[in-house]
Design a protein around this motif. Structure first.
Motif, short mmCIF file in Angstrom:
data_model
loop_
_atom_site.label_atom_id
_atom_site.label_comp_id
_atom_site.label_asym_id
_atom_site.label_seq_id
_atom_site.Cartn_x
_atom_site.Cartn_y
_atom_site.Cartn_z
N ASN A 159 0.85 -1.18 0.00
CA ASN A 159 0.00 0.00 0.00
C ASN A 159 0.89 1.23 0.00
N PRO A 160 0.43 2.31 -0.63
CA PRO A 160 1.27 3.52 -0.68
C PRO A 160 1.44 4.15 0.69
N ILE A 161 2.63 4.70 0.91
CA ILE A 161 2.93 5.43 2.14
C ILE A 161 2.95 6.91 1.76
N LEU A 162 1.90 7.60 2.14
CA LEU A 162 1.67 8.99 1.74
C LEU A 162 2.17 9.96 2.80
N TYR A 163 2.80 11.04 2.35
CA TYR A 163 3.19 12.10 3.29
C TYR A 163 3.17 13.44 2.56
N MET A 164 2.91 14.49 3.34
CA MET A 164 2.83 15.84 2.80
C MET A 164 4.22 16.41 2.60
N THR A 165 4.40 17.13 1.48
CA THR A 165 5.69 17.75 1.21
C THR A 165 5.64 19.27 1.32
N GLY A 166 4.45 19.85 1.29
CA GLY A 166 4.34 21.30 1.40
C GLY A 166 3.03 21.81 0.85
#
Length: 144
Positions: free
Chosen positions: A27-34
């Protein structure tokens, strides 16, 4: 919690889940970059940018043009896999139907009109339309 610590925790959780899942791809590991402000259609918006930490685990063939599959609006050469962005309650916020390669998962985003409150958390689903398989990400913050 620092960004590096969050990413380390996400990687650990993903590796533990991978050990119990029979899924061929993670499953994708999503995180915010800005985020960034911009104007379009006479309105001011905030673009919330995201990356998928494990995007390299997905083959580029998942994002190749798939003219044999149903179109995305008028786009008859949309990708085999579509990406949908949802708030934590499952309301669809935005989507991408024509990413060209897995590395494009590093530049996905959704927008909110300036002055409105963004959802606290979001997730994505990668829908592989050829195999009818969906890959759902973790919940990711909408603030850094």
């Amino acid at each position: 919690m620092t960004m590096k610590l969050r990413l380390a925790a996400l990687l650990l959780a993903a590796s533990l889940a991978a050990g119990t899942a029979a899924q061929a791809l993670p499953n994708p590991i999503l995180y915010m970059t800005g985020s960034e402000a911009y104007s379009a259609g006479g309105k001011n918006w905030i673009r919330h940018r995201y990356d998928v930490l494990n995007k390299d685990a997905y083959p580029d063939t998942m994002f190749a043009q798939a003219p044999a599959l149903p179109p995305c609006g008028l786009n008859t050469k949309s990708a085999r896999s579509w990406i949908d962005i949802y708030d934590s309650r499952g309301k669809r916020l935005y989507g991408f139907c024509a990413l060209g390669k897995a590395s494009d998962l590093g530049s996905i985003w959704f927008a909110t009109e300036e002055g409105t409150v963004a959802p606290s958390y979001i997730y994505i689903e990668i829908n592989d339309r050829q195999t009818n398989t969906k890959y759902k990400s973790n919940l990711a913050d909408t603030t850094l």
